[in-house]
Structures are given as C-alpha cells and as structure tokens.
Scaffold this motif. Structure first.
Motif: not given
Length: 535
Positions: A105-113, A119-129, A158-159
């Motif tokens: 298991e590998f856990t990543f905490t993403l930048r929020d900027d 113009d779409s944002k990088l989110t955890p859902e993006t990584v999953k997709a 989480d977010a």
C-alpha cells in the motif's frame, strides 16, 4: 513563419548543408558562421527541436516510443520525481508519501494548488480515475501495466489523500510513480478511449499541447500560472520559453545539417558518427544511458542448443563489448559491463566476468564437445552450433555481434521483424534469443524480464533460486538490503549466463550553445521547463 513553412525551410537548408559536407566543405563550419551560434544576449521565446520519429500517439500513459515520451514529458507531471543522480524519490504533485511495511500500500497526500490545462483540479479522485483507467487498458499501456502489476485498486481516503493497493509487494511502484508513464491526466482525459487520448491528452505540465500534425510537427506552448514543478527543477513558475516546435525529421543528415545552419536550436538522437563534429564549443551535447537492461541477447533456455550453459557462457566471452560500443554506440557512455545499465540504481559492474576472452570461449566449447566444423561453424553430434536472434531494431549491433561470435565458431542468424512480431515471439516463446534492451529506471526490471512469475517476462529460464531472489528484492523496503539482494541477482544471472549484454543504449542530443537548462529525468527523457534560448 508557420510551422509547415519553417519545416520545409529546414529541410531545404539542411539538404544544402549535407551536399556541402559531401564535398568536404561543411566539416570545418561552426554554428557561428553557419548562422546558428549562441552569440548575442537576447532571449528567444521559441525553441525549435528536430526529432527523429513521428510520435503517432501523444498519450504519455500509452506510448513506448522515445520521441513520444520526450514530448509527453513536457505535458504531464507525476506524483513524485526521482533524482537521476542519487535515485532519491522526492515530492512533486504529492507533497508527501509513504508505504506500508510490506510494500503493498502506498499513500499520497496531494498538493491543493494543482490544476490541469482544462482548468480542472487535481483531486484524489483524479489519481483513482487515472490508475483505474490504466489498469483497464492492460497491455494497451504496456509499460504502465508493468508498474501496476498486481494492482488491486485506489481508495480515496479524504479530500487530499489517496491510497494505492497491490496484491503483492511492489518495491518498484514508487519509482514507477515518478515516470511519465504514470504521469497524471485530467479526469476527462482519463475517461477517454485509448484512441481519443492519443490525440488530446490534457495534463498539468509546464506545457500544453497546441497542435499535432502527423509526420510533420508537434507544437506545445507554455502553461500560464504553472507553479507546482518538482523540487528538482531550478526554475519556479512558468517555463522560460513560450513555444516549442518538435519538427519530425527522420533523416539524420537533415537534423544535423539544420543544427549546423541554425534552422534548429536543438536536435534529438544525434548520430554517434556526428558526436565528434558537434563536440566543439559552438554546441552542447547531452547524453545519458538508458536505465534498465542494456541491449542484449536474451535467451530461451527451452531451446536445445540454447539450453547448453557452455554455449551461453561462450557467447558472453566471445562478445567484445568495447568494440561493439566503438562500432555502433555513443562515445558518451561506457561499454556494457553488467546486466543492468550503469544509469540504473543498484547497478553492479561485472567487468571481469564479462571481459572479452575468445580463447576462453573456444576452450569452453571444445570441452563441451562443440568441435570445429565445415565453414568454421562448430558441430556436436551432427548438429551445427547455429542459433537465431529475433529483433526489431539494432541491426548494426547484432551484425557486429554476429561477426564476433563467428570467430568462436558460433553461427548467429539475425531475424529482423516488426515490433508486433517481436512481441508476438515474446508471448509465444518462439525464439532462440531476443535482441533488445528493456528501459526501466528501477532494477526491478530484472524481475520483469526473468521471473517465471512475471507475465511480461522475456527470458525463458527455469531457476527457483533466481525467482526467490527476485521476489525478495521486490518486497524489501530498506535500500541497502535491497541493493545487496540485487547484487546477488546480477551475479547469478552472469554466472548462469542468462543474458549476453551487448551495448548500453544512450540518449544523445545536441543544441546550439545558446540553449541552456536541458535536463534528463531518471528515465533519460528530456525536461524543458528550465530551458532558456539566447538569440
């Protein structure tokens, strides 16, 4: 000047340069008196680069062609980056990361900027997709499927946090997450079909795809507001150059001629024969060996002759790697001295074990019952010592090897095929030897190539001890302990003659002196974010 016109101009000017070279006039010219020197203090906003191949597909997650990877690296960012000199993994789109103890298991905490060019944002859902889509593509994304071997899924924690899980330990995944192959696309791009993604990839990189004209050019422009580059980049914020044109120029003489006349600021894939000509203070040459397994003969030990370890060992001894490099390779990288490239972390040099020794090869074959026969080809019990190699590139390397092996009485037949037929042979195991290298930054490439548990393996060997070693390194998190295992793996492969290394393949490019800031990533793909061009 539009790109089509400029490209035609480059071809015309370079053709004149090639003609002059044939007359013995161009060899003494420099970029300065050819019109393309780096003199002057003004900075240019545009960069013109000649590339060898049409990229065909621009989706970085699908492609394996070097030209496409070099272009695609400018368009997408990755979760992490890897220092090409030290191998250290550092933050990029993920501001922090961690793995569990058994590397499943590998856990990543993403930048929020971070935003994509739509113009779409990088989110955890993006990584999953992205990872779910790549897993669904399977062999269509050949490199990605290796990095994601055993992929169980991605969970949005989480977010700002995402967790990637594997069925088995995967020590190489974190490095894989630094590559262009696992670079992230926008949610819309990840949802596209494979064909659609080839033409319209949307990344968060320092450049944005402007246009792609098949067999002519790719144009990218600087992303405005880009401010999330890897910590390995020197420059902060937007790229210095505002526009890069990659002109598809298959003919080597046209690329080098265009560089010399100043039509091109930079060329990729500088021919080895031209390295001396451009090794002056008027130009810059950039070179780095491809990480992974060097161009080699990869055996199928289920074949009767290839199953004889004396034959395989004799082939190692009868191969003069220094001569092969001088004849076919770059002067900028060393001769092959191991089963990994010198650019690969945990590389072990085995110069003595791989030293050229024709007499030693002949004695091995004599002792194994392979005696001199008609036409200089050895024989044993009426069987000629003749094997074939299947390949889709590197014919010059194989021809040099063929001539060397012939001195030991080994007949190497060269079977050049299409890329499709090559990988068909890999799948069906219908070959004596494969002639190729496998580019991967992580030394886990040895597991991919040799392990009987690897669905993508090339070499056909039956060796439980090797399988155990390869599995052990894949689940070892401590770098020193993993390197120790990998050193044993590399020694074992040479001792058993499971690979005949031939040549370290290099990425070699050249530019005008006024170009600065070109860098390689750990996969030997160019990064142009920091580049400046003086007029």
């Amino acid at each position: 000047m539009n790109i089509s016109t400029r490209h035609a101009s480059a071809r015309w000017a370079a053709a004149l340069g090639a003609a002059a070279l044939g007359a013995g006039l161009l060899a003494g010219c420099s970029a300065g008196n050819g019109g393309g020197g780096g003199g002057g203090g003004t900075t240019k906003d545009e960069l013109y680069i000649a590339v060898q191949d049409d990229p065909v597909c621009l989706d970085p997650q699908q492609v394996t062609l070097t030209t496409a990877l070099n272009i695609g690296r400018q368009l997408v960012d990755s979760l992490v980056d890897q220092n090409p000199e030290t191998g250290e993994i550092v933050p990029w789109l993920a501001k922090s990361f961690e793995a569990n103890d058994n590397l499943t298991e590998f856990t990543f905490t993403l930048r929020d900027d971070v935003t994509f060019s739509d113009d779409s944002k990088l989110t955890p859902e993006t990584v999953k997709a992205n990872f779910d889509a790549l897993a669904a593509l399977g062999s269509t994304a050949a490199l990605a499927s290796q990095y994601l071997a055993g992929y169980q899924g991605t969970t949005v924690v989480d977010a700002s946090t995402v967790k990637v899980a594997f069925a088995e330990p995967n020590a190489q995944f974190l490095q894989g997450a630094s590559t262009i192959t696992l670079g992230l696309l926008s949610d819309k791009s990840a949802a596209m079909t494979a064909e659609e993604r080839c033409q319209h990839p949307v990344g968060s990189g320092a450049f944005v795809l402007d246009s792609y004209t098949s067999n002519d050019s790719v144009v990218v422009t600087a992303r405005k507001g880009y401010d999330w580059g890897s910590q390995l980049r020197t420059r902060k914020g937007d790229a210095a150059v505002k526009k890069i044109t990659f002109a598809v120029t298959p003919e080597p003489g046209v690329r080098t001629g265009g560089l010399q006349t100043g039509e091109f600021d930079m060329i990729l894939d500088l021919p080895a024969a031209d390295e001396k000509r451009f090794g002056t203070d008027q130009y810059e040459i950039y070179a780095r060996a491809n990480p992974g397994v060097p161009h080699s003969l990869v055996p199928n030990t289920d074949r009767p002759i290839v199953s004889d370890p004396a034959v395989r060992e004799a082939m190692i001894l009868a191969t003069n790697r220094a001569e092969i490099k001088d004849l076919t390779g770059s002067s900028k990288v060393p001769a092959a001295t191991g089963v990994l490239s010198s650019a690969t972390p945990s590389f072990l040099a085995q110069k003595d074990a791989l030293a050229y020794d024709l007499k030693g090869a002949e004695k091995l074959l004599d002792d194994a019952g392979w005696k001199a026969g008609a036409g200089g080809i050895r024989e044993k019990d009426g069987t000629k010592l003749s094997v074939s190699v299947t390949a889709f590139y590197g014919q010059d390397v194989l021809e040099a090897t063929q001539a060397q092996l012939a001195k030991a009485g080994i007949d190497l037949k060269i079977n050049m095929v299409t890329a499709g037929d090559f990988f068909g042979a890999v799948a069906s195991k219908d070959f004596d030897f494969l002639g190729a290298g496998l580019t991967r930054t992580d030394p886990d490439v040895l597991r991919v190539m040799f392990s009987s548990a690897s669905k993508a393996r090339w070499a056909v060997v039956t060796d439980p001890e090797l399988d155990e070693q390869l599995a052990a390194q894949a689940e070892t998190a401590d770098p020193k302990a993993r390197t120790a295992i990998l050193e044993d793996v590399q020694k074992h492969i040479v001792e058993k003659a499971y690979l005949v290394p031939l040549l370290e393949v290099a990425q070699v490019h050249a530019s005008q002196k006024g170009v600065s800031g070109v860098e390689f990533d750990s996969s030997s793909r160019i990064i142009l974010h920091d580049v400046t061009v003086k007029g």
